[in-house]
Design an enzyme around this catalytic site. Sequence first.
Site, PDB file in Angstrom:
ATOM      1  N   LYS A  14       0.844  -1.207   0.000  1.00 14.33           N
ATOM      2  CA  LYS A  14       0.000   0.000   0.000  1.00 14.33           C
ATOM      3  C   LYS A  14       0.872   1.248   0.000  1.00 14.33           C
ATOM      4  O   LYS A  14       2.016   1.238   0.462  1.00 14.33           O
ATOM      5  CB  LYS A  14      -0.956   0.034   1.197  1.00 14.33           C
ATOM      6  CG  LYS A  14      -0.298   0.046   2.594  1.00 14.33           C
ATOM      7  CD  LYS A  14       0.152   1.406   3.102  1.00 14.33           C
ATOM      8  CE  LYS A  14       0.873   1.315   4.433  1.00 14.33           C
ATOM      9  NZ  LYS A  14       1.648   2.512   4.791  1.00 14.33           N
ATOM     10  N   VAL A 100      11.259  -4.210   2.578  1.00  9.65           N
ATOM     11  CA  VAL A 100      11.175  -4.604   3.996  1.00  9.65           C
ATOM     12  C   VAL A 100      11.380  -3.355   4.865  1.00  9.65           C
ATOM     13  O   VAL A 100      12.300  -2.574   4.619  1.00  9.65           O
ATOM     14  CB  VAL A 100      12.255  -5.674   4.307  1.00  9.65           C
ATOM     15  CG1 VAL A 100      12.264  -6.024   5.789  1.00  9.65           C
ATOM     16  CG2 VAL A 100      11.999  -6.927   3.462  1.00  9.65           C
ATOM     17  N   ALA A 101      10.497  -3.171   5.864  1.00 13.57           N
ATOM     18  CA  ALA A 101      10.522  -1.977   6.737  1.00 13.57           C
ATOM     19  C   ALA A 101      10.562  -0.702   5.900  1.00 13.57           C
ATOM     20  O   ALA A 101      11.288   0.240   6.189  1.00 13.57           O
ATOM     21  CB  ALA A 101      11.706  -2.028   7.711  1.00 13.57           C
ATOM     22  N   GLY A 102       9.760  -0.686   4.820  1.00 12.56           N
ATOM     23  CA  GLY A 102       9.834   0.409   3.852  1.00 12.56           C
ATOM     24  C   GLY A 102       8.682   1.386   3.879  1.00 12.56           C
ATOM     25  O   GLY A 102       8.649   2.319   3.092  1.00 12.56           O
ATOM     26  N   GLY A 103       7.683   1.191   4.745  1.00 16.35           N
ATOM     27  CA  GLY A 103       6.539   2.110   4.770  1.00 16.35           C
ATOM     28  C   GLY A 103       5.463   1.719   3.770  1.00 16.35           C
ATOM     29  O   GLY A 103       4.599   2.516   3.422  1.00 16.35           O
ATOM     30  N   MET A 104       5.513   0.458   3.281  1.00 15.69           N
ATOM     31  CA  MET A 104       4.501  -0.019   2.327  1.00 15.69           C
ATOM     32  C   MET A 104       3.703  -1.184   2.906  1.00 15.69           C
ATOM     33  O   MET A 104       3.017  -1.902   2.180  1.00 15.69           O
ATOM     34  CB  MET A 104       5.155  -0.407   1.003  1.00 15.69           C
ATOM     35  CG  MET A 104       5.841   0.779   0.336  1.00 15.69           C
ATOM     36  SD  MET A 104       6.341   0.427  -1.352  1.00 15.69           S
ATOM     37  CE  MET A 104       4.748   0.441  -2.213  1.00 15.69           C
ATOM     38  N   SER A 108       2.631  -6.379   7.244  1.00 17.52           N
ATOM     39  CA  SER A 108       1.172  -6.489   7.398  1.00 17.52           C
ATOM     40  C   SER A 108       0.582  -7.283   6.242  1.00 17.52           C
ATOM     41  O   SER A 108      -0.340  -8.090   6.427  1.00 17.52           O
ATOM     42  CB  SER A 108       0.536  -5.097   7.414  1.00 17.52           C
ATOM     43  OG  SER A 108       1.061  -4.342   8.472  1.00 17.52           O
ATOM     44  N   ALA A 109       1.112  -7.057   5.029  1.00 17.95           N
ATOM     45  CA  ALA A 109       0.631  -7.782   3.851  1.00 17.95           C
ATOM     46  C   ALA A 109       0.847  -9.279   4.042  1.00 17.95           C
ATOM     47  O   ALA A 109      -0.041 -10.094   3.742  1.00 17.95           O
ATOM     48  CB  ALA A 109       1.371  -7.294   2.607  1.00 17.95           C
ATOM     49  N   ASP A 141      -2.443  -1.999   9.872  1.00 14.60           N
ATOM     50  CA  ASP A 141      -2.498  -2.008   8.405  1.00 14.60           C
ATOM     51  C   ASP A 141      -2.923  -3.360   7.828  1.00 14.60           C
ATOM     52  O   ASP A 141      -3.068  -3.491   6.616  1.00 14.60           O
ATOM     53  CB  ASP A 141      -1.119  -1.653   7.824  1.00 14.60           C
ATOM     54  CG  ASP A 141      -0.750  -0.190   8.048  1.00 14.60           C
ATOM     55  OD1 ASP A 141      -1.634   0.610   8.401  1.00 14.60           O
ATOM     56  OD2 ASP A 141       0.438   0.144   7.863  1.00 14.60           O
TER      57      ASP A 141
HETATM   58  O1  C5P Z   1      -0.520  -1.402  14.526  1.00 12.95           O
HETATM   59  P1  C5P Z   1       0.924  -1.620  14.277  1.00 12.95           P
HETATM   60  O2  C5P Z   1       1.489  -2.749  15.107  1.00 12.95           O
HETATM   61  O3  C5P Z   1       1.268  -1.750  12.832  1.00 12.95           O
HETATM   62  O4  C5P Z   1       1.657  -0.296  14.771  1.00 12.95           O
HETATM   63  C1  C5P Z   1       3.048  -0.249  14.961  1.00 12.95           C
HETATM   64  C2  C5P Z   1       3.386   0.985  15.778  1.00 12.95           C
HETATM   65  O5  C5P Z   1       3.181   2.164  14.985  1.00 12.95           O
HETATM   66  C3  C5P Z   1       2.559   1.190  17.025  1.00 12.95           C
HETATM   67  O6  C5P Z   1       3.098   0.478  18.123  1.00 12.95           O
HETATM   68  C4  C5P Z   1       2.664   2.696  17.219  1.00 12.95           C
HETATM   69  O7  C5P Z   1       3.901   3.049  17.803  1.00 12.95           O
HETATM   70  C5  C5P Z   1       2.671   3.210  15.801  1.00 12.95           C
HETATM   71  N1  C5P Z   1       1.307   3.571  15.342  1.00 12.95           N
HETATM   72  C6  C5P Z   1       0.713   4.703  15.845  1.00 12.95           C
HETATM   73  N2  C5P Z   1      -0.549   5.040  15.440  1.00 12.95           N
HETATM   74  C7  C5P Z   1      -1.209   4.277  14.521  1.00 12.95           C
HETATM   75  C8  C5P Z   1      -0.609   3.122  13.985  1.00 12.95           C
HETATM   76  C9  C5P Z   1       0.657   2.797  14.415  1.00 12.95           C
HETATM   77  O8  C5P Z   1       1.294   5.418  16.646  1.00 12.95           O
HETATM   78  N3  C5P Z   1      -2.422   4.639  14.142  1.00 12.95           N
END
Ligand code: C5P
Length: 336
Positions: A14, A100-104, A108-109, A141
Amino acid sequence: MSRHAVITVRVPAKVNVQLGVGGLRPDGFHDLANVFFAVALGDLVTARQGAGVKLTCEGPGSDQVPLDDSNLAARAAYALAAHHGIEANVALHIEKAIPVAGGMAGGSADGAAALVACDALWELGTPTEVLHELAAELGSDVPFALLGGVALGRDRGETLSPLPVPGTFQWIFAVADGGLSTPAVFRECDRLRAEAGTGHTSEQVTTPDADPALLAALAAGDPKALAAALTNDLQPAAVSLRPSLAETLRVGTAAGALAALVSGSGPTTAFLAQDAESAESVARALRESGTCRAAHVTYGPVPGAAVLADWPGARLPAGVSCDGYRNCAENEPRSQ
Ligand code: C5P
């Protein structure tokens, strides 16, 4: 024993075409106005019968992917098995194309893909709403990776409303060296807000709404209007942690991209192009600039996690469309 010896699921990456970040909540999350957009740069997750949960991974950056029970794909297998009161027995193989760890949302996918793959392998027929609930517990995500297309995500991003979008948009993604930690980027966003004196808590920051101009651009399928409306509240934080991203963004814009932005929490950068030809020349300029490790041309929106073909071990031949992806051959995991 399942009728299916092997199930392969394709799952999209995404980009957030709007990432409006509200204040820090007492639970450590931020309320979001998050418009997700699924692109055809995707991972493949293959599930086979196994004893316990075993993970393997190949593709760019796969040495950075944890293969233990912390991986979202493994957690998804355990969560689905626990929901049905059965033992989790599966060998999952991930073919990475999503940075990987790229913001995409690559991790989660893989979590979403593992839910779909195990559900098919174990022949559970889990209702979509239940898969969505399990996905939301795995991460903010993950539900969108199940849904695909384009959707507005509220709360921490997991409460989704689909947005119908006609046509196809052309994207380029520039992969940076190394990743960025999502929590670290949210923390940096909070730090920059506190430093600027605007406050950073949910009491101090109003939760943003979806931008009407952005929604209109999506509904019209208009790339120029979408380009003008793209925003990412995490971009200043990602650039603060990785200042070299500013140069990558500049190169793509100078090469004719309609717009450039950091993808999610970065460090992948995203570029919207007018058409496929322009997308190729932006990607070429990015590769030649030496400001990124790779540049991928892709498109969207595409559907969410889905079984690639429903016969054992099947792989569609190159060029045959599947599950709404226009052309599987364009999206081979190691393509550039
Ligand atoms: O939900 P997820 O495990 O992907 O989120 C990873 C981290 O990103 C959370 O622990 C939080 O630090 C941050 N996050 C956030 N607000 C969101 C989604 C993620 O602060 N809405």
